[in-house]
Design an enzyme around this catalytic site. Structure first.
Site, PDB file in Angstrom:
ATOM      1  N   TYR A   8       0.831  -1.207   0.000  1.00  0.00           N
ATOM      2  CA  TYR A   8       0.000   0.000   0.000  1.00  0.00           C
ATOM      3  C   TYR A   8       0.867   1.259   0.000  1.00  0.00           C
ATOM      4  O   TYR A   8       0.613   2.214  -0.757  1.00  0.00           O
ATOM      5  CB  TYR A   8      -0.904  -0.041   1.224  1.00  0.00           C
ATOM      6  CG  TYR A   8      -1.978   1.016   1.277  1.00  0.00           C
ATOM      7  CD1 TYR A   8      -3.077   0.970   0.425  1.00  0.00           C
ATOM      8  CD2 TYR A   8      -1.916   2.037   2.227  1.00  0.00           C
ATOM      9  CE1 TYR A   8      -4.081   1.926   0.504  1.00  0.00           C
ATOM     10  CE2 TYR A   8      -2.913   2.994   2.315  1.00  0.00           C
ATOM     11  CZ  TYR A   8      -3.993   2.932   1.448  1.00  0.00           C
ATOM     12  OH  TYR A   8      -4.981   3.892   1.533  1.00  0.00           O
ATOM     13  N   LYS A  38       0.906   4.032  -2.971  1.00  0.00           N
ATOM     14  CA  LYS A  38       0.503   5.413  -2.700  1.00  0.00           C
ATOM     15  C   LYS A  38       1.657   6.388  -2.945  1.00  0.00           C
ATOM     16  O   LYS A  38       1.437   7.527  -3.388  1.00  0.00           O
ATOM     17  CB  LYS A  38      -0.020   5.539  -1.266  1.00  0.00           C
ATOM     18  CG  LYS A  38      -1.342   4.810  -1.026  1.00  0.00           C
ATOM     19  CD  LYS A  38      -2.469   5.351  -1.895  1.00  0.00           C
ATOM     20  CE  LYS A  38      -3.828   4.817  -1.468  1.00  0.00           C
ATOM     21  NZ  LYS A  38      -4.939   5.355  -2.285  1.00  0.00           N
TER      22      LYS A  38
END
Length: 250
Positions: free
Chosen positions: A155, A159
């Protein structure tokens, strides 16, 4: 403040619920035509219907942002319904947390592909409309996790990559009066977050470390999206706006 969003056409990915739905509703309340899209077809139907029942302009189009053909149909349906595409909010994404030594390859791929490949495919699909009209807004929903969170290598990497994507896109498309910006939310209390088994620990940590002593809400992110989508933000591009209550890496 006049945002001049009336009549604009906005696609918001991952808008069946949570931050995406809050953003779509806020844009529609400012007079935009919104396209609700999500991999969950039932959530798309419910959310689009709820906006229309409130007297707002909303079209529901289920789509998997990782599927190029599906994304192409999404853009085509938006164009056919409203004649143009002005705003894209790349919000689709999710977490599958695990320390890297235990992370299955498919969990890495699923998270990174949805966030990064999804943004690539959706942005590529809408740019011809934006370039043709010499106006566009691409708003990418990153996360405070771009600074790094343990158990979130997939993640955090995705991001962080989305911020690099945003900066490169801003440099490429500025000549067409198209801006690209990212928003990095902190701990936002959504339905999906509340369903996490670690929710109470995450909530307590956020409350202890946020300089602003409350949790974030989807409306906090929607307000930031409204500004970046508006004429008021026309000279802002390539930036990352942290909406975290003042909390960064800790």
């Amino acid at each position: 403040m006049e945002l001049n969003l009336k009549g604009r056409v906005a696609i918001v990915t991952g808008s069946g619920r949570g931050i995406g739905l809050a953003a779509a509703r806020a844009l529609a309340e400012e007079g935009a035509h919104v396209v609700i899209t999500d991999i969950d077809a039932d959530a798309v139907a419910r959310s689009a219907a709820a906006l229309r029942e409130a007297g707002l302009s909303a079209l529901g189009v289920p789509a998997d942002v990782c599927d190029a053909d599906g994304v192409g149909r999404l853009a085509a349906q938006a164009q056919a319904a409203f004649g143009r595409i002005d705003i894209l909010v790349n919000n689709a994404g999710f977490t599958r947390d695990m320390y890297l030594t235990k992370m299955p390859e498919n969990d890495w791929d699923a998270v990174v592909d949805t966030i990064l490949k999804g943004a690539y495919l959706c942005t590529k699909a809408v740019l011809p409309s934006m370039i043709g009209q010499r106006w566009g807004r691409v708003i990418n929903i990153s996360s405070r996790a771009h600074l790094g969170n343990p158990g979130q290598t997939n993640y955090s990497a995705a991001k962080a990559g989305l911020i690099g994507f945003t900066r490169a896109l801003a440099l490429e498309q500025g000549k067409f009066n198209i801006t690209a910006n990212a928003i990095a939310p902190g701990f936002i209390e959504t339905e999906l977050v509340k369903a996490l088994p670690t929710y109470e620990r995450l909530r307590d940590t956020a409350l202890a470390r946020n300089p602003v002593p409350r949790l974030g809400t989807p409306a906090d992110i929607a307000d930031a999206i409204l500004f970046l989508a508006s004429e008021r933000a026309g000279f802002i591009t390539g930036e990352t706006l942290h909406v975290t209550g003042g909390r960064y890496a800790s």
